[in-house]
Motif scaffolding. Structure first.
Motif, PDB file in Angstrom:
ATOM      1  N   LEU A   1       0.829  -1.201   0.000  1.00 44.69           N
ATOM      2  CA  LEU A   1       0.000   0.000   0.000  1.00 44.69           C
ATOM      3  C   LEU A   1       0.868   1.257   0.000  1.00 44.69           C
ATOM      4  CD1 LEU A   1      -2.729  -1.133   2.544  1.00 44.69           C
ATOM      5  CD2 LEU A   1      -3.072  -0.726   0.100  1.00 44.69           C
ATOM      6  N   SER A   2       1.991   1.200   0.709  1.00 46.51           N
ATOM      7  CA  SER A   2       2.891   2.351   0.733  1.00 46.51           C
ATOM      8  C   SER A   2       3.566   2.587  -0.608  1.00 46.51           C
ATOM      9  CB  SER A   2       3.960   2.160   1.815  1.00 46.51           C
ATOM     10  OG  SER A   2       4.889   1.156   1.454  1.00 46.51           O
ATOM     11  N   GLN A   3       3.596   1.543  -1.460  1.00 49.55           N
ATOM     12  CA  GLN A   3       4.193   1.659  -2.792  1.00 49.55           C
ATOM     13  C   GLN A   3       3.194   2.172  -3.831  1.00 49.55           C
ATOM     14  OE1 GLN A   3       7.601   0.961  -3.197  1.00 49.55           O
ATOM     15  NE2 GLN A   3       7.393   0.852  -0.964  1.00 49.55           N
ATOM     16  N   GLY A   4       1.911   2.262  -3.439  1.00 47.98           N
ATOM     17  CA  GLY A   4       0.923   2.824  -4.354  1.00 47.98           C
ATOM     18  C   GLY A   4      -0.273   1.940  -4.666  1.00 47.98           C
ATOM     19  N   ALA A   5      -0.284   0.698  -4.176  1.00 52.33           N
ATOM     20  CA  ALA A   5      -1.433  -0.187  -4.427  1.00 52.33           C
ATOM     21  C   ALA A   5      -2.677   0.360  -3.736  1.00 52.33           C
ATOM     22  CB  ALA A   5      -1.143  -1.593  -3.933  1.00 52.33           C
ATOM     23  N   GLN A   6      -3.826   0.114  -4.338  1.00 53.24           N
ATOM     24  CA  GLN A   6      -5.096   0.500  -3.717  1.00 53.24           C
ATOM     25  C   GLN A   6      -5.580  -0.570  -2.752  1.00 53.24           C
ATOM     26  OE1 GLN A   6      -8.162   1.628  -6.480  1.00 53.24           O
ATOM     27  NE2 GLN A   6      -6.805   2.914  -7.688  1.00 53.24           N
ATOM     28  N   ALA A   7      -5.293  -1.824  -3.075  1.00 52.97           N
ATOM     29  CA  ALA A   7      -5.741  -2.930  -2.230  1.00 52.97           C
ATOM     30  C   ALA A   7      -4.737  -4.072  -2.323  1.00 52.97           C
ATOM     31  CB  ALA A   7      -7.123  -3.413  -2.656  1.00 52.97           C
ATOM     32  N   VAL A   8      -4.543  -4.754  -1.207  1.00 51.70           N
ATOM     33  CA  VAL A   8      -3.680  -5.931  -1.155  1.00 51.70           C
ATOM     34  C   VAL A   8      -4.517  -7.075  -0.608  1.00 51.70           C
ATOM     35  CG1 VAL A   8      -1.541  -6.922  -0.259  1.00 51.70           C
ATOM     36  CG2 VAL A   8      -1.671  -4.465  -0.739  1.00 51.70           C
ATOM     37  N   ILE A   9      -4.597  -8.155  -1.369  1.00 51.81           N
ATOM     38  CA  ILE A   9      -5.385  -9.318  -0.969  1.00 51.81           C
ATOM     39  C   ILE A   9      -4.424 -10.493  -0.874  1.00 51.81           C
ATOM     40  CG2 ILE A   9      -7.397 -10.736  -1.447  1.00 51.81           C
ATOM     41  CD1 ILE A   9      -7.079  -7.598  -3.450  1.00 51.81           C
ATOM     42  N   ILE A  10      -4.249 -11.034   0.314  1.00 52.18           N
ATOM     43  CA  ILE A  10      -3.227 -12.046   0.580  1.00 52.18           C
ATOM     44  C   ILE A  10      -3.873 -13.401   0.813  1.00 52.18           C
ATOM     45  CG2 ILE A  10      -1.331 -12.713   2.113  1.00 52.18           C
ATOM     46  CD1 ILE A  10      -0.890  -9.729   2.666  1.00 52.18           C
TER      47      ILE A  10
ATOM     48  N   ARG B   1      -6.694  -5.731   2.778  1.00 52.30           N
ATOM     49  CA  ARG B   1      -6.507  -4.395   3.326  1.00 52.30           C
ATOM     50  C   ARG B   1      -6.400  -3.418   2.168  1.00 52.30           C
ATOM     51  NH1 ARG B   1      -2.372  -2.439   8.102  1.00 52.30           N
ATOM     52  NH2 ARG B   1      -3.191  -0.316   8.290  1.00 52.30           N
ATOM     53  N   GLY B   2      -7.135  -2.340   2.231  1.00 49.15           N
ATOM     54  CA  GLY B   2      -7.050  -1.379   1.149  1.00 49.15           C
ATOM     55  C   GLY B   2      -8.147  -0.355   1.202  1.00 49.15           C
ATOM     56  N   LYS B   3      -8.184   0.451   0.153  1.00 49.94           N
ATOM     57  CA  LYS B   3      -9.187   1.494   0.033  1.00 49.94           C
ATOM     58  C   LYS B   3      -9.765   1.452  -1.367  1.00 49.94           C
ATOM     59  CE  LYS B   3      -9.981   6.441   0.807  1.00 49.94           C
ATOM     60  NZ  LYS B   3      -9.370   7.730   1.215  1.00 49.94           N
ATOM     61  N   LEU B   4     -10.945   0.866  -1.467  1.00 51.82           N
ATOM     62  CA  LEU B   4     -11.659   0.783  -2.732  1.00 51.82           C
ATOM     63  C   LEU B   4     -13.061   1.341  -2.538  1.00 51.82           C
ATOM     64  CD1 LEU B   4     -10.665  -2.784  -4.019  1.00 51.82           C
ATOM     65  CD2 LEU B   4      -9.850  -0.586  -4.870  1.00 51.82           C
TER      66      LEU B   4
END
Length: 331
Positions: free
Chosen positions: A227-236, A246-249
């Motif tokens: 997320l700090s690199q620019g992703a809107q959402a990370v799904i693990i 975790r994210g903002k969509l």
């Protein structure tokens, strides 16, 4: 097969690229040294996702190369039969189609796989093969960490696809899909794939992949990194335990874990992560909530491991609608 036919004069709304290979699966469990008969299918993480999305009715363009041989003809016929738009699938008369052989696993154990892909037609992909792509018509690009590992020219194509899709305003999903044996070094793999993930909106690593790429331990830390690199959402992907988001969509920031679906008879684990990607990507493109998207990812991933083959368990739209109708309503 694809749920809906598509107008061949219309540019694809979704794009995917990489290497499709002719797959030979042993017809019975046991060491491949002792196996005499194999079933022919197709393999490739990128094609698994492309096929899964096409089955759900999306117009998916496939960018790749195949040899001018019977295996390449088989791949083209199969991919077109699945509804993929193969206008950007190039016949290469100078290099062969890649092959892969897979054990018939039992008891949920990951099957042994042997590749014969060095010098394949797809390994000679380059940005020149993308000159005719209408990126402005693309709604979404799905990329993985496999093409940049295959060859230097494939890596150049990967960067080209990511950058052109970003310039055109398409959303981008990225699954690291680690293949460490294809890389010159661990550092090169981590630096390259983390940089590519930074170009994506949705990053979809497995927990072990995220740990290896970032050097961090928890799903929360790994998500923070991307997320700090620019992703809107990370799904693990957490395996049988489910998946972490975790994210903002859709203007809302959220964090949650969705439990997996229990599977009593695990037939073939290969392709589970690709099924998960199909679920998440399709749901987000359908406009569903992040929670619904992660649940769909878990659902399709569970379907994928209940059959022989890498993509045979991916549902069409009718089947998916029926499966989701049986689930409890989300809050």
């Amino acid at each position: 097969m694809a749920t809906f036919p598509h107008d061949s004069s219309t540019a694809p709304e979704l794009l995917s690229f990489g290497e499709a290979m002719t797959l030979f699966i042993a017809d019975r469990p046991g060491d491949m040294t002792d196996i005499e008969t194999f079933q022919r299918r197709i393999a490739g993480a990128d094609t698994n996702v492309a096929i899964g999305l096409a089955r759900l009715g999306f117009h998916v363009g496939w960018v790749s190369r195949v040899g001018d041989d019977s295996f390449g003809q088989y791949l083209r016929k199969t991919l077109e039969g699945e509804g993929l738009d193969c206008r950007h699938l190039i016949n290469d008369s100078e290099h062969p189609t890649g092959l892969v052989f897979k054990e018939r696993a039992s008891g949920g154990v990951d099957p042994r796989v042997e590749y014969f892909r060095r010098g394949s037609a797809a390994s000679h992909l380059s940005p020149d093969d993308a000159t005719s792509i209408e990126f402005t018509a693309a709604r979404h690009l799905h990329a993985t960490g496999i093409p940049p590992a295959v060859s230097a020219s494939c890596r150049q194509l990967s960067w080209h696809m990511l950058e052109r899709a970003r310039e055109a305003g398409a959303s981008i999903s990225f699954d690291p899909n680690l293949r460490p044996s294809l890389w010159d070094s661990e550092r090169d793999m981590c630096d390259t794939l983390n940089a590519m993930a930074a170009k994506a909106d949705w990053v979809l690593p497995g927990l072990a992949e995220g740990q290896r790429l970032t050097g961090l331990t928890s799903a929360e830390e790994i998500a923070d990194f991307y997320l700090s690199q620019g992703a809107q959402a990370v799904i693990i992907k957490l395996g049988p335990e489910g998946s972490y988001y975790r994210g903002k969509l859709n203007g809302r920031e959220s964090e949650f874990t969705v439990p997996g679906f229990p599977v009593t008879d695990v037939v073939d684990t290969v392709g589970a992560g690709d099924g998960f990607a199909v679920g998440v990507i399709s749901a987000l493109l359908d406009g569903l909530s992040p929670h619904a998207a992660v649940r769909r990812g878990n659902l399709i991933g569970a379907q994928a491991i209940q059959v022989v083959g890498d993509m045979e368990g991916l549902p069409d739209r009718h089947h998916l609608t029926r499966l989701e109708a049986e689930l409890p309503a989300l809050d």
